[in-house]
Structures are given as C-alpha cells and as structure tokens.
Enzyme design. Structure first.
Site, PDB file in Angstrom:
ATOM      1  N   GLU A   1     -13.184   8.281 -46.166  1.00 51.90           N
ATOM      2  CA  GLU A   1     -13.584   9.044 -44.987  1.00 51.90           C
ATOM      3  C   GLU A   1     -14.008  10.459 -45.377  1.00 51.90           C
ATOM      4  OE1 GLU A   1     -13.860   7.270 -42.329  1.00 51.90           O
ATOM      5  OE2 GLU A   1     -14.301   8.802 -40.825  1.00 51.90           O
TER       6      GLU A   1
ATOM      7  N   HIS B   1     -20.375   6.907 -46.829  1.00 49.88           N
ATOM      8  CA  HIS B   1     -19.492   5.848 -47.337  1.00 49.88           C
ATOM      9  C   HIS B   1     -20.208   5.045 -48.437  1.00 49.88           C
ATOM     10  CE1 HIS B   1     -16.015   6.033 -44.722  1.00 49.88           C
ATOM     11  NE2 HIS B   1     -16.720   5.900 -43.609  1.00 49.88           N
TER      12      HIS B   1
ATOM     13  N   HIS C   1     -23.236   9.263 -41.678  1.00 51.79           N
ATOM     14  CA  HIS C   1     -21.819   8.967 -41.913  1.00 51.79           C
ATOM     15  C   HIS C   1     -21.672   7.711 -42.784  1.00 51.79           C
ATOM     16  CE1 HIS C   1     -17.500   8.953 -40.637  1.00 51.79           C
ATOM     17  NE2 HIS C   1     -17.625   7.652 -40.862  1.00 51.79           N
ATOM     18  N   GLU C   2     -22.336   6.639 -42.375  1.00 51.49           N
ATOM     19  CA  GLU C   2     -22.192   5.385 -43.121  1.00 51.49           C
ATOM     20  C   GLU C   2     -22.836   5.496 -44.502  1.00 51.49           C
ATOM     21  OE1 GLU C   2     -20.075   3.380 -41.980  1.00 51.49           O
ATOM     22  OE2 GLU C   2     -19.978   4.128 -39.927  1.00 51.49           O
TER      23      GLU C   2
END
Lengths: 495, 495
Positions: free
Chosen positions: B290, B264, B260-261
């Site tokens: 997001e 980003h 997830h990070e």
C-alpha cells in the site's frame, strides 16, 4: 452403487483441474501479455502433471478394476461412465511417464522449429525433430495397443471406436466422389465474383454478436472475443467462450469463424449440466464436436435460406454490399476452388486436404513411409487430388501446427464432422417439417431443441458409431454428403 | 545446502498453484460471464484446498523443523526464506482444517447477507452472522497464538511483526495530529471548486494508459482493464494486471485508481525475478504494498509538480477543463472534507476511517466489546473523529466488505502504507537532488530505480520494521506524514 459414487467424486475433482487448465489456456491465447509465456508454461505444466496423476488415481484401491469386473451389473448410464473412464485411464496407464515427458519436451521444441521452418519455407529444418516425434508416437501406439493398425491406437483418442478400416472405406468413397465432382465444377467455367471491400471491424463485431445471439449462444454463460486463431473452450456449460479473428478486408472470415465457433459453443452450453463432471456430461468426440460447428457454418450458414434473414441485416451494416444481391452473396460464400491451405478451403475441397493428411499419417505410423518421404508424397497427392502444384513448403507440408505437437489421428475428425453433419441434416429436415422456414426466419429454437434432444443431452452415453445410428437410423454414410453437395452445387455451378 | 534446495522446489510448486488461483481470481473479476460463478467457486475451492495441503507438506520429513533447528548456520538470504516460510507454515498448521472450512463457509454466506443488509441499510440483518465470524476469528487467534493481544495473531497475517502495542502508539499520535488539523482546515472556510463535466470513457482510457506507461508500467508484462472494484494482481513479475473503473461523470476516480493500481503493479513487476517462487521474490507486506500505491497516487499524483507535465495532456483530451487552471486542478484533487465512505476519503481524513475500524476490531477480538455494540460505537467514533452524524448503516458500518470475509487485521495496513510512503518520500527527496524536476518532467526512471534499489529488490529479506529503518534510518514515525501534510495544506487552505 457405492463404487460409482466414489468414481464420480474422483471424476469431478479431475474435471475441476481440467477446467482450471482450460482457463489458463484461454487466458494464454486471448488475454496474457507476451512476456507471460514462460511462466504460464510452468503453471500449465504443473497442472498437466497433476491431471496425469489424478487419472492414474482413478483406479486407487482397484476402484476401476472392480467396476470393470462388475460391468454387466451396471445400468446403461453407469456402463457408459465406466467404459469411457476406463478407456482414458488405460491409455494414460499404458503410456510410461517418461514417454509423456519426452513428448511434451519434444513438442515445445518442435513448435518453435516448425514456426521457423515455416517462415523459411524449408521442410528440411523441421524434418529431424518431426522424425523423432513420429518415432515417439509409434512407441506410444505400441504401448496403448491396437488390433489392426497402430494408427488405430492414436485415432481412438479423437474418435473412439473408429478405425483405419472404417476410414479407408469412407475416405475411398469420398475421394471417388469428390475428385470428379471438383473436375466438373472446374469444367463448368463459371466464375463467381468474390466479396470485396473494406469492412470496419466494429461493424463486423456487432453483426457477429447479433448472429451468434440469434443462434442461441448465451452471453450470460459465455464470452465472445477475438484471438489469432479462432477457438472455443468450455470450462463448464455455464462458461463457454468463443473467439473469432478480424480482418478489415475479409468479411467472410470473421463471420464464418464466429458461426463455426458458436456451433461448437452451443454443444458445450447445452451439455446436461446435472451430469457435469462425468463422461455423460461431456461432448462425445472430436468428430461429433466438429459436426456441430460445421452444421452451423457450412450446412446452415452456407444455405441461401439462412441469408434470407441475415443478408438484409448485413447490408445495413456495410455500404459496399449495396450492389451485391442475395444471390450473388450466396454464390460468393460457396465458391469451390482447389487451394493450398486447408483452413481456407471450401466445404467441397476441404475433405481432400484431410484425406491427404490421413493417408500420410497412417503410412508414417504404420512405418510404410518415412518422414523423409513426406514432402514428396504431400506434393504428389496435392496434384492428384486437387490438381495443384505446391509452390512452397509453407503453402504445403508446413502449413499445419498439428504434427509439431504430436497430434497424429486428429485430422480425420474434421472430415468425419463434415459427413456426420450432412447425415444429421438430412434426418433433421425430415423430422422438422417447416425446416426451411425456420432457417429463413432465423427461428433457431426448434433446431437447438432438436440438437439437444438428439445429440447434446447424451454426452458420452453412446459411442460415435452408436449415436449416428441412433440419430439417423443409418451407420455413417457419405452418401448423405454426396446428395447434399449435388443438390446444392447443381444450381451454383450448373452441373 | 541441500535442505534449502528441497524447500525452494516445494515453494516453487506452491507458488505455481497460487498463481493459478490468482489467474482464476482475475478472470472471475474481469472476464467471467455471470453464470460462471458457482462452478468457478468450486475450481477455486479445490485449489485453495490444494494450497493448504501443500503448505503443510512443506514440513514433509521434518524439512522445515530441521532448517529451523539449523537456523544460525544459514546465510542471510536463507534465513529470510526459512523465517517467512515457517511463519506461514505455522499459521496454517495451527489452524485446524475444520476451522478453515467453517470460516470459508461462513464467509460465503456472510458475503450475501452483508450485501443484502447493505441494500436494506440494516445492520441488524448482518449482526448474527458477523457475531459467528468474530467468534471464529477469536478461536483462530487462540490457535495461532500471541504474546500480548489476540489481535496480534491476526495482524501478523497482513503486517508481520507489527503489534497492537506499535499501532496504539502510532495511531494515537496520528489521531492527535489529524483531528485538530482537520478542524483547522474546516475553520479556514475555504471552498474549493470540484472538477465537473462529462468525460468520455475512451478519452479517459487513453489518458490513463499514457500515464501508467509513463510511470513505467510494462504492457508487455501486464494488462490494464476495467472492473467493478479496481485491483492489481501479479501472477509473476512478467504478468501483472491492473484494473480501474470508469464513470463518465467522475474523471478523478478513474485516473487516481489507475495510478494507485499502477503503483502496486510497479512493485510486482520489479520484484527480483531470479528469486521468484521464494519469499525473497515476494512483496514484503500489505502495508508496504500500500505504501507503493499511495506513494504514486497520493504523494506524487497529489503534487502540483506531477501535473505540471500531465495537466496540459489532460486538457488536450477534455474540452470542459479549458477554463480550469493548473492551480485550480491541483486544489480540486486535494480537497479535504470529512465524508462517510472510506474509499472516497481524501489523504488526510482517510487514516481516521482506518483508526476507527482498528479500534473496533481490536476491541472485538479482545472481547472488550460485542458485535451488538458495534454500530453504536461506530457512529460515536465517526462523530468524535470526523464530526459526522452517520445517517444510514449503508453509509456507516455496512460500507466495507472486509468483515464479511473475516479479514480482521487488514485495515491497519492501509494507514501504515500511508505513513510508510510519507517517510520514504522524505528520504527519497534527500537522495534524489533533482526530485522536483524529475516529477515535473514525468521522468520517473530514476524514481523507479530508487524504489527498486531500496524496496522492490529485497522481497521479504527484511521484516517491515527492519526495512523502513534500513531505507530511512528511522523507525516508522508518523512525524514525516505530519510534516508532509502541514507543508502541503498550508498553501491549499491557508493554514
């Protein structure tokens, strides 16, 4: 007094910007990914411009001028605040912004050129830009102003109040002691075995953490990491960070660097928090800071007493020390041997590296020699002071980064720290009757309290000259170091 | 154009201060010793004041006003720069400094009160200060101005151009799909076995580093650490840092957070470096950001294809997965199960957690309900949307930190990101013919290039509404997510 409150408010803001700059600096050296360099330089550059501006604004509405005019009416604390603030303000005001920018620009270029020249071991590559930097520093010294020597103007940035007159006297006396002392050690013909082996880094880390904790380093108010060059940085007494460097083959380097930096850190963690943001909450000088790191690294961790407690712990961690006795270990950490690189030098030869640099710097700034003479002079002095023929520029004149950044006047603080710490130790031993036992049991609390009471708690209330007198009853006197050295090395080298 | 150059210079300075603030923030969360908190707050506080001042100075000598007046004469790039800068400037200008300070003060108090209330599981303790915060946010919305709903004024800070009108339509449609869909899954009565075992943290770290590297995260321009709450921060495309959190008992958490990070981070590392310092070098919106994290975490790493490559690697690291087949693992990472905590929710139930918060926030700001109604409403909606009776406030209304900091209008971005990413995936699959094979072989380069070409490279050139249209040819349409969900879960739950 209303003006003092106003000044303190401005100083707190300035301190916050300086702390922020220090956080950026720590991150850059310890954490930042390699590609972050260029942009980080811009962020730091912005902050240093802001700091410059904020220092000049300290005198907004003639605030500082008024305080200086009313100086005699101030109490002792406020006097110190005004004295130290005005000193920094005056330096900043007197140096034209153009010169600051030119020096910053030159320094970042010079750093890269110096690094390459050092790789190639060719001083000639570094010579042209160093010449420009020296010229700028001479200009800077003129702008700042001085009484006797232009070098005094630069010195004042590192050790306020100490002049070339002081240093000439101290360093002459130091040279007169050290050169024959080192000869005697050499003539003793005693060869001490070095510590050899492979020392897993995780084990080194665990040991170092234990030691600095025992010393009193507060991990809730600090961190302990590793970096290429060990250093200490304190943003605030509640956040002080140290680093060391690790080499599997070199146990002493990481331990001694850890203790050295923790010595710095204890000073920073124990500055008076209530006075934070004013000069009264700041460490006194580069020399005094170094006196604290050297006190722990050389004076305490260089003594047999210290290892009475820690050596058994060290042996538990590293099998290869099994056959090395405490006495062997003690001797091994105190080998005296002239060498080329300042940062590798022992506590005895170290000061000669400094004196050499001091003499060259002073002569450069006083325009008695030129950058083109520098290499020849360096090599002559190395032979005269340490009996060594410098084989390459990398092992000689190109070893230190300081000149590339224009840090002329910095080196003497290292030698002063050494002398201060010996003098302070002598007083402490008289005042703490059970000193030897405290060290041998790693019971450092009374030591720390003593240092807090006599040094840390004062911040910049006194000048370095005043504080050493206040602590020890004597002005800075190298004799304390001579006595220390003679007492210690008489056993190690039978001299 | 001279004015644009002037503006760009000011924006670069502002960006440097913002980056510095971000470095302080990263350090605070990842590195800072615990006692550093109070002083760090002061340093960050100083910087946020400075940022506020610098934003207002963007219109010095009416620079922005002039550019807005000449808007039609600007080219497309400059138009975007002026549009986005003016938007931020106007918000800042319209909110009185006193309100900003009051909110900052309330937030830091509220955070502590919220934390205690959560510990005690007593919403009543948090209610009074939350009431004050909501009142301040209502005041803020009035100051900023809006057309339809005061909540739009707050939304605009997170997803510029998106209004309650848009969200009402999208979220109604989403609710109408999700509630029966989740019921069908429940009725399927299929129980999927969770991943259980002990997963040494060092092994987790090694695996996660390998995955994010494969994704394209550049370690020379970034770091990967651990922290209590996983997050990403980018100071500049050359220095983007991610964190994850580790739990020996929970393998999926650290892996999925890492992915997830890293999603980003890929956005931040690949923003156009030449435009850095202007809105054209900035990520588009919270929702779009997001969309990138969820694209990697949910859309790609939630697919069986992705694990065709990575699952054998994972099995090599953890013996306890020996008897878990790829298919079992795939199902286990896609369990759909209504739960109380938003951050633990699966990709299907997640949006209902958001919609619930959106509806409550909007009604609060529109003054249709009061803080004293909040808990009852929360619990009713949890039962209506997810069929769950909330047992404690900690597992209900007190779970999120957002409201304590006054971040009203933030939550919808999470659900928008989910929808954007499904819509973007659908287009990408059409354009990259060998998409499935790329994923199954962890050959992410073409994916990254596609994302760069279609999203990253534009910065804030377009608005979110414009960009989703430009990428996919369609306005934001939840149908893409519905199709994705139906296609995927039909196999997993036989529905």
């Amino acid at each position: 007094m209303k003006e003092i409150k106003k000044l303190e408010k401005k100083l707190m803001e300035l301190t916050q910007i300086e702390s922020t700059m220090a956080i950026l600096g720590w991150d850059e050296q310890v954490m930042m990914p390699i590609n972050g360099t260029a942009y980080r330089a811009k962020c730091s550059g912005y902050l240093s411009g802001l700091i410059h501006k904020k220092i000049l604004e300290l005198n907004e509405d003639n605030l500082l001028d008024k305080l200086v005019a009313d100086f005699s009416k101030l109490d002792q604390n406020d006097k110190a605040i005004v004295r130290e603030t005005f000193r920094v303000y005056k330096r900043t005001k007197n140096i034209p912004q153009k010169l600051v920018e030119r020096l910053a620009e030159m320094s970042s270029k010079a750093f890269l050129i110096w690094r390459k020249a050092r790789e190639h071991s060719k001083f000639e590559e570094f010579e042209p830009i160093l010449t420009e930097i020296v010229d700028l520093k001479i200009e800077e010294a003129e702008m700042i102003g001085y009484e006797e020597s232009p070098y005094d103007a630069l010195l004042d940035d590192y050790e306020q109040g100490i002049t070339t007159l002081d240093l000439d006297e101290i360093f002459t006396s130091l040279k007169n002691f050290l050169i024959p002392f080192i000869k005697k050690i050499k003539q003793s013909n005693i060869q001490i075995e070095k510590i050899k082996g492979t020392f897993p880094i995780n084990q080194q880390k665990a040991f170092n953490e234990m030691v600095v904790k025992k010393m009193g380093f507060d991990f809730k108010s600090g961190r302990f990491d590793s970096s290429v060059h060990p250093f200490t940085t304190g943003f605030n007494p509640k956040d002080v960070r140290i680093t060391t460097r690790y080499d599997e083959k070199d146990l002493l380097q990481s331990i001694m660097s850890s203790i050295h930096e923790a010595g710095h850190a204890l000073y920073d963690q124990n500055l008076p928090a209530k006075k934070f943001g004013t000069p009264l909450g700041e460490s006194l000088s580069f020399g005094f800071h170094e006196s604290q790191s050297l006190f722990w690294e050389r004076r305490l961790a260089g003594s047999k007493n210290f290892w009475e407690y820690f050596y058994p712990e060290l042996k538990k961690k590293f099998n290869c020390l099994e056959k090395v006795s405490l006495n062997d270990f003690y001797k091994a950490i105190n080998i005296v041997e002239p060498s080329f690189i300042r940062t590798d030098a022992d506590e005895i030869t170290y000061s000669l590296h400094i004196i050499l640099r001091y003499e060259l710097e002073k002569d450069l700034i006083e325009q008695k020699i030129r950058v083109s003479d520098l290499k020849k002079k360096w090599n002559e002095k190395m032979e005269e002071y340490l009996g060594l023929k410098v084989p390459t520029d990398t092992q000689g004149i190109l070893q230190d980064v300081h000149w590339s950044s224009g840090s002329f006047g910095y080196f003497p603080a290292y030698a002063l720290g050494n002398l201060y710490s010996a003098q302070i130790l002598s007083t402490m031993k008289k005042e703490l009757k059970n000193f030897d036992k405290l060290i041998a049991t790693a019971n450092f609390k009374p030591i720390l309290i003593w240092l807090k009471d006599h040094i840390y708690s004062y911040g910049k209330l006194y000048t370095p000259k005043e504080l050493i007198k206040k602590i020890t009853g004597d002005k800075l006197n190298p004799q304390f170091f001579f006595d220390y050295a003679e007492e210690k090395y008489k056993d190690i080298y039978n001299i």
